[in-house]
Design an enzyme around this catalytic site. Structure first.
Site, PDB file in Angstrom:
ATOM      1  CG  ASN A   1      -1.931   1.078   1.231  1.00 20.32           C
ATOM      2  OD1 ASN A   1      -1.699   2.171   0.725  1.00 20.32           O
ATOM      3  ND2 ASN A   1      -3.088   0.798   1.811  1.00 20.32           N
TER       4      ASN A   1
ATOM      5  CE1 TYR B   1     -10.744  10.435  -8.509  1.00 16.06           C
ATOM      6  CE2 TYR B   1     -12.260  11.332 -10.152  1.00 16.06           C
ATOM      7  CZ  TYR B   1     -11.210  10.489  -9.813  1.00 16.06           C
ATOM      8  OH  TYR B   1     -10.630   9.700 -10.772  1.00 16.06           O
TER       9      TYR B   1
ATOM     10  CE  LYS C   1      -7.200  10.763  -9.767  1.00 15.46           C
ATOM     11  NZ  LYS C   1      -6.006   9.937 -10.002  1.00 15.46           N
TER      12      LYS C   1
ATOM     13  CG  ASN D   1     -17.069   8.001 -18.635  1.00 19.43           C
ATOM     14  OD1 ASN D   1     -17.154   7.850 -17.423  1.00 19.43           O
ATOM     15  ND2 ASN D   1     -17.461   9.108 -19.232  1.00 19.43           N
TER      16      ASN D   1
ATOM     17  CB  VAL E   1     -28.718   9.539 -10.945  1.00 15.90           C
ATOM     18  CG1 VAL E   1     -28.528  10.757 -10.042  1.00 15.90           C
ATOM     19  CG2 VAL E   1     -28.352   8.262 -10.205  1.00 15.90           C
TER      20      VAL E   1
ATOM     21  CG  ASP F   1     -23.047  14.529 -12.729  1.00 18.47           C
ATOM     22  OD1 ASP F   1     -21.838  14.562 -13.016  1.00 18.47           O
ATOM     23  OD2 ASP F   1     -23.790  13.585 -13.030  1.00 18.47           O
TER      24      ASP F   1
END
Length: 389
Positions: A75, A184, A188, A213, A252, A336
């Site tokens: 790890n 996130y 990043k 994706n 969603v 989103d």
């Protein structure tokens, strides 16, 4: 057997190198290891906590590449061996991350630490030891499109300048701090900025990859089958899970967000070009996606139900989809982006790469694999003897 006379895009012989691959046991890492073992002479130091997805590359010892791949169970958060392994390699590829949208909301601290804090030593070891780094980021660093802030009836919404995402031109637009879904993307983006600064100030050779994706066999997990019983994987794995269990697919907020999807094998071709053409890849950020495979999440659900019916031989669900709010599905604080379409200009210019696989074909490959995996898991579970009371 890999050819010994391979050349790069400029006609130069490709020399065998040693690659330290962090996160080699995951979805992307497993496919990249397969490619490297089957088609190149390169060696891989495969680092991860688990090796289930690459076990077929590690056993038995008689495999033709057995002396070119070593698995190191560690790890990166707390293992003193990491720097020595980076030193042993010519190139480090960092795939390690928490990259499941449900976690951004419910585990923001883990998300920030995993994607920023834990990645800092990797960057420092590469910079301090003059080692090249290929770092995997995300298309989420772009955040929301400029077009999403325009009135819904504005004709400018159809102008690619307002929604196509370019590595060297598009702004990174995130939501308010209370929308922890952006934890996130922020983490990043910050590690990208650190890497870029190391290149600018200390001369570190780097390439940053922004995946859009990536889809294929072994992606994400099916809860309780090849992953934990609890948890919410990304959209395609969520839909796969619903299909395998004969449940309606959950849309969603109506499934109106637009996404592009690319087949993992197409994407790995791009990564191999980055590995073997450092003169063309160093110092660049690359979108890796397929703008031809753009659909709304609702359209994706509709296509997946048809593909699954074909590969499984099962009838279509009577109620194929149901709507659910983002708050109910992901929790409070979710937000989103409306659209994520990659500009492919830079990767096409530098590496001459373009994706090939259609959305239908990549879904057929993925769902065939998942249907078989699920059927085998159910068969094993039902064949186990019942525990005595």
């Amino acid at each position: 057997m890999a050819s010994q006379n391979r050349v790069d895009l400029d006609g130069n012989p490709i020399k065998p190198i040693t690659i330290c691959m962090i996160g080699a046991g995951g979805f992307i890492g497993s496919h990249l290891c397969e490619k490297l073992m089957a088609e190149t002479p390169h060696k891989v130091l495969a680092l991860d906590v688990y090796n289930d997805k690459i076990k077929h590359l590690l056993e038995p010892d008689s495999l033709p590449w057995a002396d070119r791949i070593q698995f190191h169970r560690l790890n990166i958060k707390n293992d003193s061996r990491l720097e020595s392994l980076v030193r042993m390699a010519d190139l480090t590829i960092n795939l390690a991350a928490i990259c499941t949208p449900a976690d951004y909301n419910t585990r923001p601290l883990d998300t920030i630490y995993s994607n920023f804090i834990d990645a800092i030593p990797v960057v420092k070891y590469c910079s301090g030891n003059n080692k090249r780094l290929i770092h995997f980021s995300t298309c989420e660093v772009y955040g929301k499109t400029i077009g999403s802030f325009l009135p819904k009836d504005s004709p400018l919404r159809q102008d690619p300048a307002y929604y196509v995402l370019s590595e060297d031109a598009s702004p990174c637009i995130f939501g308010p701090i209370e929308k922890q879904r952006w934890s996130y993307a922020c983490a990043k983006q910050l590690i990208e900025r650190l890497i870029y600064a190391e290149g600018a100030e200390n001369g570190m050779d780097f390439t940053i990859v922004r995946p859009f994706n990536w889809i294929g066999p072994r992606m994400d997990f099916i809860p309780g089958i090849d992953g934990p019983s609890e948890g919410v994987p990304r959209v395609l794995a969520c839909f796969s899970n619903n299909l395998l269990r004969h449940e309606p697919l959950k849309l969603v907020d109506g499934g109106q967000s637009q996404r592009t999807f690319i087949y993992i094998k197409d994407a790995i071709e791009a990564v191999l070009l980055m590995i073997e053409n450092p003169a063309r890849a160093n110092g660049h950020i690359f979108n890796v996606g397929n703008p031809n495979n753009e659909v709304t999440v609702k359209q994706l659900a509709e296509m997946m139900t048809k593909v699954y019916a074909k590969v499984s031989g099962e009838p279509l669900l009577e109620t194929p989809t149901i709507d659910i709010s983002s708050e109910e599905f992901y929790g409070v604080g979710y937000d989103d982006s409306d659209k994520r379409i990659p500009d492919m200009t830079i990767i096409n210019k530098q590496l001459g790469w373009n994706p090939k696989t259609s959305l239908w074909d990549l879904l057929e490959s993925t769902l065939t694999y998942q249907h078989r995996t699920y059927a085998e898991a159910v068969k094993q579970a039902t064949s186990k003897p019942a525990a005595s009371s």
